[in-house]
Motif scaffolding. Structure first.
Motif, PDB file in Angstrom:
ATOM      1  N   GLN A  91      53.432  11.906 -69.932  1.00 47.29           N
ATOM      2  CA  GLN A  91      53.398  11.059 -68.742  1.00 47.29           C
ATOM      3  C   GLN A  91      54.775  10.451 -68.479  1.00 47.29           C
ATOM      4  O   GLN A  91      55.234  10.383 -67.338  1.00 47.29           O
ATOM      5  N   LEU A  92      55.440  10.018 -69.548  1.00 52.68           N
ATOM      6  CA  LEU A  92      56.786   9.465 -69.408  1.00 52.68           C
ATOM      7  C   LEU A  92      57.770  10.536 -68.941  1.00 52.68           C
ATOM      8  O   LEU A  92      58.646  10.272 -68.116  1.00 52.68           O
ATOM      9  N   ALA A  93      57.610  11.747 -69.468  1.00 55.00           N
ATOM     10  CA  ALA A  93      58.500  12.844 -69.075  1.00 55.00           C
ATOM     11  C   ALA A  93      58.323  13.188 -67.602  1.00 55.00           C
ATOM     12  O   ALA A  93      59.292  13.455 -66.886  1.00 55.00           O
ATOM     13  N   ALA A  94      57.078  13.173 -67.142  1.00 53.39           N
ATOM     14  CA  ALA A  94      56.794  13.534 -65.754  1.00 53.39           C
ATOM     15  C   ALA A  94      57.245  12.458 -64.771  1.00 53.39           C
ATOM     16  O   ALA A  94      57.616  12.760 -63.632  1.00 53.39           O
ATOM     17  N   SER A  95      57.236  11.207 -65.207  1.00 52.79           N
ATOM     18  CA  SER A  95      57.561  10.107 -64.298  1.00 52.79           C
ATOM     19  C   SER A  95      59.048   9.758 -64.278  1.00 52.79           C
ATOM     20  O   SER A  95      59.498   9.004 -63.416  1.00 52.79           O
ATOM     21  N   SER A  96      59.812  10.299 -65.224  1.00 53.50           N
ATOM     22  CA  SER A  96      61.233   9.956 -65.310  1.00 53.50           C
ATOM     23  C   SER A  96      62.085  10.868 -64.428  1.00 53.50           C
ATOM     24  O   SER A  96      61.824  12.062 -64.311  1.00 53.50           O
ATOM     25  N   ASP A  97      63.105  10.288 -63.800  1.00 56.11           N
ATOM     26  CA  ASP A  97      64.039  11.072 -62.993  1.00 56.11           C
ATOM     27  C   ASP A  97      65.332  11.351 -63.761  1.00 56.11           C
ATOM     28  O   ASP A  97      66.308  11.842 -63.198  1.00 56.11           O
ATOM     29  N   LYS A  98      65.325  11.042 -65.058  1.00 60.19           N
ATOM     30  CA  LYS A  98      66.488  11.290 -65.903  1.00 60.19           C
ATOM     31  C   LYS A  98      66.213  12.513 -66.773  1.00 60.19           C
ATOM     32  O   LYS A  98      65.341  12.475 -67.651  1.00 60.19           O
ATOM     33  N   PRO A  99      66.933  13.611 -66.541  1.00 59.32           N
ATOM     34  CA  PRO A  99      66.673  14.869 -67.260  1.00 59.32           C
ATOM     35  C   PRO A  99      66.718  14.741 -68.780  1.00 59.32           C
ATOM     36  O   PRO A  99      65.888  15.324 -69.475  1.00 59.32           O
ATOM     37  N   VAL A 100      67.686  13.978 -69.288  1.00 58.07           N
ATOM     38  CA  VAL A 100      67.821  13.859 -70.739  1.00 58.07           C
ATOM     39  C   VAL A 100      66.609  13.151 -71.339  1.00 58.07           C
ATOM     40  O   VAL A 100      66.041  13.586 -72.346  1.00 58.07           O
ATOM     41  N   PHE A 101      66.196  12.049 -70.698  1.00 55.74           N
ATOM     42  CA  PHE A 101      65.038  11.310 -71.191  1.00 55.74           C
ATOM     43  C   PHE A 101      63.772  12.153 -71.085  1.00 55.74           C
ATOM     44  O   PHE A 101      62.933  12.165 -71.991  1.00 55.74           O
ATOM     45  N   SER A 102      63.644  12.874 -69.976  1.00 61.12           N
ATOM     46  CA  SER A 102      62.470  13.723 -69.777  1.00 61.12           C
ATOM     47  C   SER A 102      62.398  14.805 -70.847  1.00 61.12           C
ATOM     48  O   SER A 102      61.333  15.084 -71.405  1.00 61.12           O
ATOM     49  N   LYS A 103      63.546  15.403 -71.151  1.00 61.41           N
ATOM     50  CA  LYS A 103      63.594  16.442 -72.181  1.00 61.41           C
ATOM     51  C   LYS A 103      63.244  15.868 -73.547  1.00 61.41           C
ATOM     52  O   LYS A 103      62.546  16.501 -74.347  1.00 61.41           O
ATOM     53  N   LEU A 104      63.719  14.655 -73.812  1.00 60.57           N
ATOM     54  CA  LEU A 104      63.419  13.999 -75.084  1.00 60.57           C
ATOM     55  C   LEU A 104      61.925  13.739 -75.217  1.00 60.57           C
ATOM     56  O   LEU A 104      61.327  13.978 -76.275  1.00 60.57           O
ATOM     57  N   MET A 105      61.296  13.257 -74.148  1.00 62.47           N
ATOM     58  CA  MET A 105      59.866  12.966 -74.191  1.00 62.47           C
ATOM     59  C   MET A 105      59.042  14.238 -74.376  1.00 62.47           C
ATOM     60  O   MET A 105      58.006  14.233 -75.045  1.00 62.47           O
ATOM     61  N   LYS A 106      59.500  15.330 -73.784  1.00 60.71           N
ATOM     62  CA  LYS A 106      58.794  16.600 -73.980  1.00 60.71           C
ATOM     63  C   LYS A 106      58.877  17.034 -75.442  1.00 60.71           C
ATOM     64  O   LYS A 106      57.918  17.576 -75.997  1.00 60.71           O
ATOM     65  N   ALA A 107      60.037  16.781 -76.051  1.00 61.20           N
ATOM     66  CA  ALA A 107      60.197  17.114 -77.470  1.00 61.20           C
ATOM     67  C   ALA A 107      59.288  16.243 -78.333  1.00 61.20           C
ATOM     68  O   ALA A 107      58.688  16.718 -79.303  1.00 61.20           O
ATOM     69  N   VAL A 108      59.178  14.962 -77.969  1.00 63.27           N
ATOM     70  CA  VAL A 108      58.294  14.052 -78.700  1.00 63.27           C
ATOM     71  C   VAL A 108      56.845  14.507 -78.565  1.00 63.27           C
ATOM     72  O   VAL A 108      56.075  14.503 -79.536  1.00 63.27           O
ATOM     73  N   ALA A 109      56.473  14.925 -77.352  1.00 61.52           N
ATOM     74  CA  ALA A 109      55.106  15.389 -77.115  1.00 61.52           C
ATOM     75  C   ALA A 109      54.811  16.644 -77.929  1.00 61.52           C
ATOM     76  O   ALA A 109      53.737  16.784 -78.520  1.00 61.52           O
TER      77      ALA A 109
END
Length: 211
Positions: A91-109
């Motif tokens: 959810q955090l990855a989908a809602s973020s407009d920052k590519p690096v943060f989104s990629k990090l959250m996908k890795a966490v997921a």
């Protein structure tokens, strides 16, 4: 405990150092699979392999430890917690407009999902979620290997389990459309006319792929 060498062909980079160090010629085979009958378990080839493609594994695994209901219940709670972590991260990855943060959250997921699967496997309840396993179940459901094969149960299993690697497409039902989320790879169904929304991360529109 006696061990033998096995080679992961996907990791092997053909450095061939193992061919020179093996004292018994077990690594020198036409199909690249180590000859277990010749292997004496010295581990020299594994130490010499620069790509880490050779591992030493036990010939016989010890019996699985008995799991009490209390232990299994605890492991299930941990797995459920990891599943919640995965959902929040996506959810955090989908809602973020920052590519690096989104990629990090996908890795966490992804990490949370793998942890949950490991826990469930240890608890004795591993679900066949990868594409190859689901495709095999579908094959058995379409062409039962025996007359007593539980076709109905296999179809129920296929309808209730989501593929976790994108390697399997479920058969579409009449009046139902099936989508795959491009963000978290979750597959889900919606009735025709309804707006598709990923149940895992809430993605919509261009983030969804019609299967």
């Amino acid at each position: 405990m006696k061990r033998i060498a096995v080679r992961n062909l996907r990791l092997c980079t053909k450095d061939c150092l193992c061919l020179y160090v093996c004292p018994n010629g077990a690594t020198d085979t036409e199909n690249s699979i180590i000859d277990t009958e010749k292997c004496i378990g010295c581990g020299v080839c594994a130490d010499a392999c620069p790509s880490g493609a050779i591992s030493m594994v036990p010939v016989e695994y010890p019996p699985q430890q008995k799991k009490t209901e209390k232990v299994v219940a605890a492991m299930n709670r941990i797995a459920e917690n990891k599943a919640k972590e995965e959902k929040v991260a996506m959810q955090l990855a989908a809602s973020s407009d920052k590519p690096v943060f989104s990629k990090l959250m996908k890795a966490v997921a992804r990490s949370a999902r793998l942890s949950a699967e490991d826990i469930m496997r240890e608890a004795g309840f591993m679900l066949p979620q990868n594409g190859n396993s689901l495709a095999l179940i579908q094959q058995f459901a379409d062409d039962p290997p025996t007359e007593s094969f539980p076709i109905k149960e296999a179809e129920e299993l296929l309808s209730s389990i989501e593929c976790n690697d994108g390697g399997f497409k479920k058969k579409a039902k009449e009046g139902v459309r099936r989508y795959r989320c491009k963000l978290c790879f979750t597959e889900f169904e919606v009735e025709e006319g309804e707006e598709p929304v990923c149940p895992m991360c809430g993605a919509k529109g261009d983030d969804l792929e019609l299967l």
